[in-house]
Design an enzyme around this catalytic site. Structure first.
Site, mmCIF file in Angstrom:
data_model
loop_
_atom_site.group_PDB
_atom_site.id
_atom_site.type_symbol
_atom_site.label_atom_id
_atom_site.label_comp_id
_atom_site.label_asym_id
_atom_site.label_seq_id
_atom_site.Cartn_x
_atom_site.Cartn_y
_atom_site.Cartn_z
ATOM 1 N N HIS A 100 7.240 -4.439 -3.846
ATOM 2 C CA HIS A 100 5.833 -4.370 -3.405
ATOM 3 C C HIS A 100 5.583 -2.906 -3.052
ATOM 4 O O HIS A 100 6.511 -2.212 -2.604
ATOM 5 C CB HIS A 100 5.598 -5.159 -2.114
ATOM 6 N N ASP A 103 7.006 -1.945 0.233
ATOM 7 C CA ASP A 103 8.473 -1.893 0.382
ATOM 8 C C ASP A 103 8.986 -0.472 0.209
ATOM 9 O O ASP A 103 9.987 -0.091 0.805
ATOM 10 C CB ASP A 103 9.194 -2.733 -0.694
ATOM 11 N N ASP A 308 14.633 -18.686 1.348
ATOM 12 C CA ASP A 308 15.013 -17.623 0.390
ATOM 13 C C ASP A 308 16.520 -17.354 0.356
ATOM 14 O O ASP A 308 16.951 -16.196 0.428
ATOM 15 C CB ASP A 308 14.279 -16.312 0.716
HETATM 16 C C1 XUL Z 1 7.004 -14.897 -0.861
HETATM 17 C C2 XUL Z 1 7.442 -14.358 -2.162
HETATM 18 C C3 XUL Z 1 7.027 -12.944 -2.444
HETATM 19 C C4 XUL Z 1 6.704 -12.688 -3.872
HETATM 20 C C5 XUL Z 1 6.162 -11.325 -4.162
HETATM 21 O O1 XUL Z 1 7.404 -16.189 -0.618
HETATM 22 O O2 XUL Z 1 8.124 -15.005 -2.902
HETATM 23 O O3 XUL Z 1 8.037 -12.099 -2.018
HETATM 24 O O4 XUL Z 1 7.828 -12.882 -4.690
HETATM 25 O O5 XUL Z 1 5.070 -11.017 -3.386
#
Ligand code: XUL
Ligand code: CO
Length: 435
Positions: A100, A103, A308
Site C-alpha cells: 500500500h 506501507d 491472517d
Molecule cells: C485486509 C486485506 C488488505 C488487502 C490490501 O483484510 O486483506 O491488506 O489485501 O488492501
C-alpha cells in the site's frame, strides 16, 4: 546489500529429510512440473505491510516484534524497510512483492508532502528492483487507516474525501507504472456502512463505480497496462462491506459494465468471514473467468476476525491449488502472502520461518493437486455424477431440445425416479490418501 539478517543465508531446497529450519523441504524453485518450474507456477509475493510494518500489537497489548530497521525518524525507517524488503526477498528467493502507498512512506502533514515522501522511496525501490531482478505483483492505496476515511473513501458522504481518494489512486497508478506493477488492487475496507438508517446505498455504490472507471481511464491515458483487481471481504473494519464476496462483487462489476476491466483478488481468510470455503470463492470467480490473484493466508474457525495466519492447512491448500490449476495458473496474478506472524513469533528469524512454512505448504499442495488432476480424481467423480445429461432426456435438456410439454410426457412415463448414492465418506477417505 543490507544486513538485517546477518546469520541467515539464502534459503535453499534441502528436501523432506532436512532438519535445517532455514531450508525449504517441499518448495524447490527450479523443479520442473508440467513443463514449468515451480517458481514460475507459484509466483510468490511478499506483503510489505505484514512483513515490514506490523509491530505485533493487539487491542490488549503493546508492540512486541523485534525489528532492527526501526529508527527515530519516519523517513529513515522507511528507507531501512526498503533495504530489509529486498534482503528478505533475495534470501527467501521470492520474486514479487506488494504494498500500500502508506506501507512504504509516511504521510507527512499534507498530500504534497506524502507525494514527495513516496517519490523519494519509490526511487530507492526502483533501484533495488533493478539490481535484484524482483518485481511488483501489485500495489494499492491505503484508503482506510487515516481518520479522513472514517465514513469510507469513494463511498464517503463527503465529496472532499472522494477527491482525496482519487488523488491517492492516481498516484498509485503513476507509481505502479514507474515500477512496472502487473496488477492494481482495490480493497474497500471502509467501503460499506455502519447502519442503513442514514445511508444512501445507491449513491455510495455508484460513486465506488465512478472511482473505478476513473482509474481504468487514467491507466489507459498513461499507458499503464495493468490488471485491475477487486479484493472482496464481507466485514472488518466495516460492519457491512459492499464487496462482500466473489458473487456479490461480480454482480457489482456487471451492473456497472466493469466486468472486462476487473478480475478478483481472493483471500482465504476473507472467504471464511463470508461463511465460504476458499475453494468456493475461487470456483465462483472461475465461473466468470475472473480469478485474477490470491492473498494466501488462513483464518481460525474459532475466531470471528481476520487473523491472517500463514497458510499451513494442507487440505484446504490442496483444494485451493486445484482451482488455480484448473484456472491455468494466475498470471499476471500470483500468490501473495497476506499473512502475519503470530504475536508470540516476534523474532526477526520468524519472518523467514513463517514464509518458508507458507511456501512449503503451497508448493506441496500444488504437487498434490497436479497428481489429482493427472489421475482425473475430481473429473471422474463429476463425469459419473452428471452422466444422465449425456444421453436421452438429459442430453435433450442440455441441447435445448426439451420443453415443459415434452418433459411432462417423459415424466409421466418415468415417475419412479431412482437416485444414486454419492458415497461422500468414501470420496473423502480416498482424497486423504493423496495428502
Ligand atoms: C485486509 C486485506 C488488505 C488487502 C490490501 O483484510 O486483506 O491488506 O489485501 O488492501
Ligand atoms: Co488481502
Amino acid at each position: 546489500m543490507s544486513n538485517y539478517f546477518p546469520n541467515i543465508d539464502k534459503i535453499k531446497y534441502e528436501g523432506t529429510g532436512s532438519k535445517n529450519k532455514l531450508a525449504f523441504r517441499h518448495y524447490n524453485p527450479s523443479e520442473v512440473v508440467n513443463g514449468k518450474t515451480m517458481k514460475e507456477h507459484m509466483r510468490f509475493a511478499m506483503a510489505y505491510w505484514h512483513t515490514l510494518t506490523q509491530d505485533g500489537s493487539d487491542p490488549f497489548g503493546a508492540a512486541v516484534n523485534e525489528r532492527t530497521w526501526l529508527a527515530a525518524d519516519k523517513m529513515e525507517t522507511a528507507k531501512n524497510r526498503v533495504e530489509a524488503n529486498f534482503e528478505l526477498l533475495t534470501k527467501l528467493d521470492i520474486d514479487y512483492f506488494c504494498f500500500h502507498d502508506l506501507d512504504i512512506a509516511p504521510e507527512g502533514d499534507s498530500l504534497q508532502e506524502f507525494y514527495s515522501n513516496l517519490d523519494e522511496i519509490v526511487e530507492l525501490i526502483e533501484g533495488k528492483m533493478k539490481s535484484t531482478g524482483t518485481k511488483l505483483l501489485w500495489n494499492t492505496a491505503n484508503m482506510f487507516t487515516n481518520k479522513r476515511y472514517v465514513n469510507g473513501a469513494a463511498s464517503s458522504p463527503n465529496a472532499d474525501v472522494f477527491a482525496y481518494s482519487a488523488a491517492q489512486v492516481k498516484k498509485g497508478l503513476d507509481i505502479g507504472k514507474k515500477l512496472g506493477a502487473e496488477n492494481y488492487v482495490f480493497w474497500g475496507g471502509r467501503e460499506g456502512y455502519e447502519t442503513l438508517l442514514n445511508t444512501d446505498m445507491a449513491l455510495e455504490q455508484d460513486n465506488i463505480a465512478r472511482l473505478f472507471k476513473m482509474a481504468v481511464a487514467y491507466a489507459k491515458e498513461i499507458g499503464h497496462k495493468v490488471q485491475f483487481l477487486i479484493e472482496p471481504k464481507p466485514k472488518e473494519p466495516s460492519k457491512h462491506q459492499y464487496d462482500f464476496d466473489a458473487a456479490t462483487t461480480m454482480a457489482f462489476l456487471y451492473k456497472y459494465g466493469l466486468q472486462n476491466d476487473f478480475k478478483l483478488n481472493l483471500e482465504a481468510n476473507h472467504a471464511t468471514l463470508a461463511g465460504h470455503t476458499f475453494e468456493h470463492e475461487l470456483r465462483v470467480a472461475r465461473s466468470y473467468n475472473a480469478l485474477g490473484s490470491i492473498d494466501a493466508n488462513q483464518g481460525d474457525l474459532l475466531l470471528g476476525w481476520d487473523t491472517d495466519e500463514f497458510p499451513t492447512d494442507l487440505y484446504s491448500c490442496v483444494l485451493t491449488m486445484y482451482e488455480i490449476l484448473e484456472n491455468g495458473g494466475l498470471a499476471p496474478g500470483g500468490i501473495n502472502f497476506d499473512s502475519k506472524v503470530r504475536r508470540s513469533s516476534f523474532g526477526m528469524d520468524d519472518l523467514f520461518l513463517a514464509h518458508i512454512a507458507g511456501m512449503d505448504t503451497m508448493a506441496r499442495a500444488f504437487k498434490i493437486a497436479v497428481k489429482l488432476k493427472e489421475d482425473k480424481f475430481f473429473d471422474n467423480l463429476v463425469k459419473e455424477r452428471y452422466k444422465s445429461y449425456t444421453t436421452g432426456i438429459g442430453a435433450d435438456i442440455v441441447a435445448g431440445k426439451a420443453d415443459l410439454k415434452s418433459l411432462t410426457e417423459y415424466a409421466l412415463k418415468n415417475d419412479k425416479v431412482v437416485n444414486e448414492s454419492s458415497h461422500i465418506e468414501y470420496i473423502k477417505s480416498v482424497l486423504n490418501d493423496y495428502l
